[in-house]
Design a protein around this motif. Sequence first.
Motif, PDB file in Angstrom:
ATOM      1  N   LEU A  84       0.825  -1.216   0.000  1.00  9.17           N
ATOM      2  CA  LEU A  84       0.000   0.000   0.000  1.00  9.17           C
ATOM      3  C   LEU A  84       0.858   1.264   0.000  1.00  9.17           C
ATOM      4  CD1 LEU A  84      -2.859  -0.987   2.487  1.00  9.17           C
ATOM      5  CD2 LEU A  84      -3.017  -0.709  -0.002  1.00  9.17           C
ATOM      6  N   ALA A  85       1.894   1.292   0.831  1.00 10.75           N
ATOM      7  CA  ALA A  85       2.798   2.462   0.867  1.00 10.75           C
ATOM      8  C   ALA A  85       3.436   2.662  -0.493  1.00 10.75           C
ATOM      9  CB  ALA A  85       3.860   2.281   1.942  1.00 10.75           C
ATOM     10  N   ASN A  86       3.822   1.569  -1.125  1.00 12.00           N
ATOM     11  CA  ASN A  86       4.495   1.685  -2.406  1.00 12.00           C
ATOM     12  C   ASN A  86       3.538   1.946  -3.563  1.00 12.00           C
ATOM     13  OD1 ASN A  86       7.501   1.414  -2.171  1.00 12.00           O
ATOM     14  ND2 ASN A  86       6.769  -0.162  -0.789  1.00 12.00           N
ATOM     15  N   LEU A  87       2.289   1.554  -3.436  1.00 15.16           N
ATOM     16  CA  LEU A  87       1.297   1.956  -4.442  1.00 15.16           C
ATOM     17  C   LEU A  87       1.127   3.475  -4.423  1.00 15.16           C
ATOM     18  CD1 LEU A  87      -1.454  -0.798  -4.162  1.00 15.16           C
ATOM     19  CD2 LEU A  87       0.055  -0.354  -6.112  1.00 15.16           C
ATOM     20  N   VAL A  88       1.065   4.026  -3.224  1.00  8.40           N
ATOM     21  CA  VAL A  88       0.979   5.487  -3.090  1.00  8.40           C
ATOM     22  C   VAL A  88       2.214   6.139  -3.705  1.00  8.40           C
ATOM     23  CG1 VAL A  88       1.040   7.383  -1.408  1.00  8.40           C
ATOM     24  CG2 VAL A  88      -0.528   5.467  -1.076  1.00  8.40           C
ATOM     25  N   CYS A  89       3.399   5.604  -3.379  1.00 10.27           N
ATOM     26  CA  CYS A  89       4.645   6.179  -3.901  1.00 10.27           C
ATOM     27  C   CYS A  89       4.759   5.997  -5.411  1.00 10.27           C
ATOM     28  CB  CYS A  89       5.844   5.558  -3.192  1.00 10.27           C
ATOM     29  SG  CYS A  89       5.977   6.085  -1.472  1.00 10.27           S
ATOM     30  N   THR A  90       4.337   4.852  -5.920  1.00  4.29           N
ATOM     31  CA  THR A  90       4.388   4.613  -7.358  1.00  4.29           C
ATOM     32  C   THR A  90       3.444   5.559  -8.101  1.00  4.29           C
ATOM     33  OG1 THR A  90       5.001   2.304  -7.030  1.00  4.29           O
ATOM     34  CG2 THR A  90       4.061   2.871  -9.170  1.00  4.29           C
ATOM     35  N   ALA A  91       2.251   5.733  -7.572  1.00  5.19           N
ATOM     36  CA  ALA A  91       1.299   6.659  -8.201  1.00  5.19           C
ATOM     37  C   ALA A  91       1.837   8.090  -8.164  1.00  5.19           C
ATOM     38  CB  ALA A  91      -0.057   6.576  -7.500  1.00  5.19           C
ATOM     39  N   LEU A  92       2.402   8.478  -7.032  1.00  3.00           N
ATOM     40  CA  LEU A  92       2.969   9.817  -6.923  1.00  3.00           C
ATOM     41  C   LEU A  92       4.144   9.983  -7.888  1.00  3.00           C
ATOM     42  CD1 LEU A  92       3.033  12.589  -5.579  1.00  3.00           C
ATOM     43  CD2 LEU A  92       4.395  11.572  -3.735  1.00  3.00           C
ATOM     44  N   GLY A  93       5.014   8.971  -7.978  1.00  7.55           N
ATOM     45  CA  GLY A  93       6.145   9.012  -8.907  1.00  7.55           C
ATOM     46  C   GLY A  93       5.696   9.097 -10.352  1.00  7.55           C
ATOM     47  N   ALA A  94       4.671   8.306 -10.713  1.00  4.36           N
ATOM     48  CA  ALA A  94       4.144   8.348 -12.076  1.00  4.36           C
ATOM     49  C   ALA A  94       3.546   9.717 -12.390  1.00  4.36           C
ATOM     50  CB  ALA A  94       3.099   7.245 -12.275  1.00  4.36           C
ATOM     51  N   ALA A  95       2.853  10.303 -11.414  1.00  3.96           N
ATOM     52  CA  ALA A  95       2.271  11.639 -11.613  1.00  3.96           C
ATOM     53  C   ALA A  95       3.366  12.689 -11.799  1.00  3.96           C
ATOM     54  CB  ALA A  95       1.385  12.015 -10.423  1.00  3.96           C
ATOM     55  N   ILE A  96       4.436  12.570 -11.029  1.00  5.16           N
ATOM     56  CA  ILE A  96       5.552  13.514 -11.163  1.00  5.16           C
ATOM     57  C   ILE A  96       6.205  13.361 -12.534  1.00  5.16           C
ATOM     58  CG2 ILE A  96       7.857  14.113 -10.287  1.00  5.16           C
ATOM     59  CD1 ILE A  96       6.753  13.337  -7.470  1.00  5.16           C
ATOM     60  N   VAL A  97       6.414  12.118 -12.992  1.00  5.02           N
ATOM     61  CA  VAL A  97       7.000  11.882 -14.318  1.00  5.02           C
ATOM     62  C   VAL A  97       6.086  12.429 -15.403  1.00  5.02           C
ATOM     63  CG1 VAL A  97       7.606  10.085 -15.998  1.00  5.02           C
ATOM     64  CG2 VAL A  97       8.485   9.957 -13.675  1.00  5.02           C
ATOM     65  N   TRP A  98       4.798  12.152 -15.284  1.00  2.98           N
ATOM     66  CA  TRP A  98       3.833  12.637 -16.278  1.00  2.98           C
ATOM     67  C   TRP A  98       3.877  14.167 -16.361  1.00  2.98           C
ATOM     68  CZ3 TRP A  98      -0.626  15.601 -15.315  1.00  2.98           C
ATOM     69  CH2 TRP A  98      -1.450  15.793 -16.431  1.00  2.98           C
ATOM     70  N   ALA A  99       3.815  14.818 -15.201  1.00  4.85           N
ATOM     71  CA  ALA A  99       3.833  16.282 -15.176  1.00  4.85           C
ATOM     72  C   ALA A  99       5.181  16.826 -15.653  1.00  4.85           C
ATOM     73  CB  ALA A  99       3.532  16.785 -13.765  1.00  4.85           C
ATOM     74  N   GLY A 100       6.261  16.222 -15.201  1.00  2.01           N
ATOM     75  CA  GLY A 100       7.593  16.696 -15.576  1.00  2.01           C
ATOM     76  C   GLY A 100       7.873  16.556 -17.056  1.00  2.01           C
ATOM     77  N   VAL A 101       7.494  15.426 -17.638  1.00  4.93           N
ATOM     78  CA  VAL A 101       7.693  15.240 -19.082  1.00  4.93           C
ATOM     79  C   VAL A 101       6.802  16.210 -19.860  1.00  4.93           C
ATOM     80  CG1 VAL A 101       7.370  13.604 -21.000  1.00  4.93           C
ATOM     81  CG2 VAL A 101       8.541  12.868 -18.923  1.00  4.93           C
ATOM     82  N   GLY A 102       5.594  16.435 -19.368  1.00  6.00           N
ATOM     83  CA  GLY A 102       4.707  17.409 -20.010  1.00  6.00           C
ATOM     84  C   GLY A 102       5.271  18.819 -19.963  1.00  6.00           C
ATOM     85  N   ILE A 103       5.811  19.196 -18.822  1.00  5.13           N
ATOM     86  CA  ILE A 103       6.427  20.524 -18.679  1.00  5.13           C
ATOM     87  C   ILE A 103       7.655  20.636 -19.583  1.00  5.13           C
ATOM     88  CG2 ILE A 103       7.702  22.007 -17.062  1.00  5.13           C
ATOM     89  CD1 ILE A 103       5.705  20.981 -14.880  1.00  5.13           C
ATOM     90  N   ALA A 104       8.474  19.573 -19.612  1.00  4.01           N
ATOM     91  CA  ALA A 104       9.652  19.578 -20.489  1.00  4.01           C
ATOM     92  C   ALA A 104       9.249  19.707 -21.950  1.00  4.01           C
ATOM     93  CB  ALA A 104      10.492  18.315 -20.278  1.00  4.01           C
ATOM     94  N   GLN A 105       8.169  19.048 -22.332  1.00  2.00           N
ATOM     95  CA  GLN A 105       7.684  19.120 -23.718  1.00  2.00           C
ATOM     96  C   GLN A 105       7.217  20.536 -24.048  1.00  2.00           C
ATOM     97  OE1 GLN A 105       4.652  16.265 -24.615  1.00  2.00           O
ATOM     98  NE2 GLN A 105       4.712  16.687 -26.807  1.00  2.00           N
ATOM     99  N   LEU A 106       6.513  21.150 -23.125  1.00  3.16           N
ATOM    100  CA  LEU A 106       6.072  22.532 -23.346  1.00  3.16           C
ATOM    101  C   LEU A 106       7.273  23.483 -23.427  1.00  3.16           C
ATOM    102  CD1 LEU A 106       2.973  22.819 -20.964  1.00  3.16           C
ATOM    103  CD2 LEU A 106       2.978  22.856 -23.468  1.00  3.16           C
TER     104      LEU A 106
END
Length: 155
Positions: A84-106
Motif C-alpha cells: 500500500l505504501a508503495n502503491l501510493v509512492c508509485t502513483a505519486l512518482g508516475a504523476a511527477i513523471v507525467w507532469a515533468g515530461v509534459g512541462i519539459a515538452q512545453l
Amino acid sequence: MEFRSRLRRLAALGSRFLVVGAVSTLIEVGVFNLLVFAWGWDVVWAKIIASLVALVNAYIGNREWTFRHRDRRGRVSELVLFVLANLVCTALGAAIVWAGVGIAQLALGREPGAVAVNVVNLVSIAIIVLVRFVLYHRIVFRAAPAPAAGPADRP
C-alpha cells in the motif's frame, strides 16, 4: 545526550535505507530505460512497471537489513502495508513523471529526449525516497510500542 543518541540511530537507519534505495534506484532506472528506449513503452507505464520491479529488492533489503531490529507484526500484514505504501509512492512518482515530461515538452516545444526524461525520472525518485522513508519508518516497519508502566513500575 538522549537527542544525540536518537539522532545517531536515525542516521544509521537512514544510511542503510539509502543503500537499499540506491540499489533499488539502479534497478528502477535500468528497467525504466529498457522499457522506454529499447522497447518503446509509454513513460508512465514504464515508470509504474520499473517501480514495481525495484520493489522486490526494496522489501527484502529493508526488511532484512534496514529495519531488521523492528518488531515483526506478521509477514502478511507487513507486506500489505508495504504494498500500500508503495502503491501510493508509485502513483505519486508516475504523476511527477507525467507532469515533468509534459512541462519539459512545453518548454522545449518538442518531445523531450533521453536526458530530459531521465532528469525528470531522477527528480521523481528523489522526492519519493523521502516519502518512502517516512512511510516505512512510521507505518510499515514501525517499532514496537513501549510497554506501559504497570503498578510495580511506579514509585
